[in-house]
Design an enzyme around this catalytic site. Sequence first.
Site, short mmCIF file in Angstrom:
data_model
loop_
_atom_site.label_atom_id
_atom_site.label_comp_id
_atom_site.label_asym_id
_atom_site.label_seq_id
_atom_site.Cartn_x
_atom_site.Cartn_y
_atom_site.Cartn_z
N HIS A 287 119.64 7.88 69.29
CA HIS A 287 119.74 6.64 68.51
C HIS A 287 118.45 6.54 67.69
CE1 HIS A 287 123.40 5.33 70.43
NE2 HIS A 287 122.86 5.52 71.62
N ASP A 317 123.10 8.14 66.02
CA ASP A 317 123.19 7.27 64.85
C ASP A 317 121.78 7.11 64.30
OD1 ASP A 317 122.20 5.33 66.70
OD2 ASP A 317 124.13 4.33 66.86
#
Length: 396
Positions: A287, A317
């Site tokens: 992340h 992400d």
Amino acid sequence: MSFKTLVAILCLVPVALAQQPAWAQCGGQGWTGGTTCVAGYSCVAQNSYYSQCLPTGTGTGSGTVTSTSGGSSPSATSTTPLNTAAKAAGKKYFGSATDNPELSDSAYVKILSDSTMFGQITPGNSMKWDATEPSRGTFTFTQGDQIANLTKANGQLLRGHNCVWHNQLPSWVTSGNFNAATLSSIITTHCGTVVGHYKGQIYSWDVVNEPFNDDGTFRQDVFYNTLGQDYISIALNAARAADPNAKLYINDYNIEGTGAKSTAMVNLVKSLKAANVPIDGIGVQAHLIVGQVPSTLEANLRQFTALGVEVAITELDIRMTLPATDALLAQQKKDYQTVIAACRAVSGCIGVTIWDYTDKYSWVPSTFSGQGAALPWDANLNKKPAYDGIVAGFAS
Ligand SMILES: *[C@@H]1O[C@H](CO)[C@@H](O)[C@H](O)[C@H]1NC(C)=O
């Protein structure tokens, strides 16, 4: 001014203060803040968890197509599907997380179900402890089965997520005051039953999720506080017994680059192997933040695979502070390329999963205030420049 007028004005003040600034959250499940936006902005539902103040006119309400970056945002040009690109680079899959509420969105499911695009799916929530064993000994698999069935119908690999984690735990586990023997048997039953239920359907399981603090010490949760690090081998042994063919992973965040937390993971895996505890893989969540991909990512993946385990990027992400500008989207494209190229370069890095594929269903805005646009598809399901970065990373 009359007293009555003063009271009326004072009553209006909290409403005025509660107006949310441009791009801020203004609603969603559990949201307790303001639900109206400053002038020129309207509160638009992005999903059931998140509504955002968008320029008036760019979005018209829940379930409608909205844009978070204006009408002229740059888009991807590559037509190579991502799982095809991953396989051409010698990887097992390129995949996406999903979640049950999104499966009623047919435009979303159409892209998710394309196995040339996504060769693997991870259920974001429906195999977690609170979803699968909400009360002791009572197991529910309907939601997990919905996603497992979808992957089967689509010919996609399935990652199980997860057996043991400090979060999304029902209170009967956290507040049970169990002694070591009882908690050990609770873990064995939970992992054995959940992994056993999906036996034969799972490529890999995140058996233990997020065992470390960022300084590399073990996280103090009900499992560690009761059993010490033994809870990890208890869970892994139960999972192996329940599905001998599933690859068993330990998954964590902030272990993308080298550092104290990655060293702790290395030491844990070494000690598990020395004790003949089954461990097949390390999940690197990833992340990340635009412009901040660790320069030691590839070296770190190599130090993990040198332990004799495989590695996967499990929850990728790359978020940014909103609004998404062309410059941020261009940097994000580079960052996706860097991450994918690092996995490509390390033969033991077997695949990459993004933590859902569209900004429409990203967890980021509701978790990191003012941030978002973290995924390769925008909230309209249009491919962003990041998509081209992924294709370029697999081709590099
Ligand atoms: C999943 O598929 C199995 C086997 O076809 C079926 O029995 C079950 O009802 C399905 N579950 C869901 C939630 O779709």
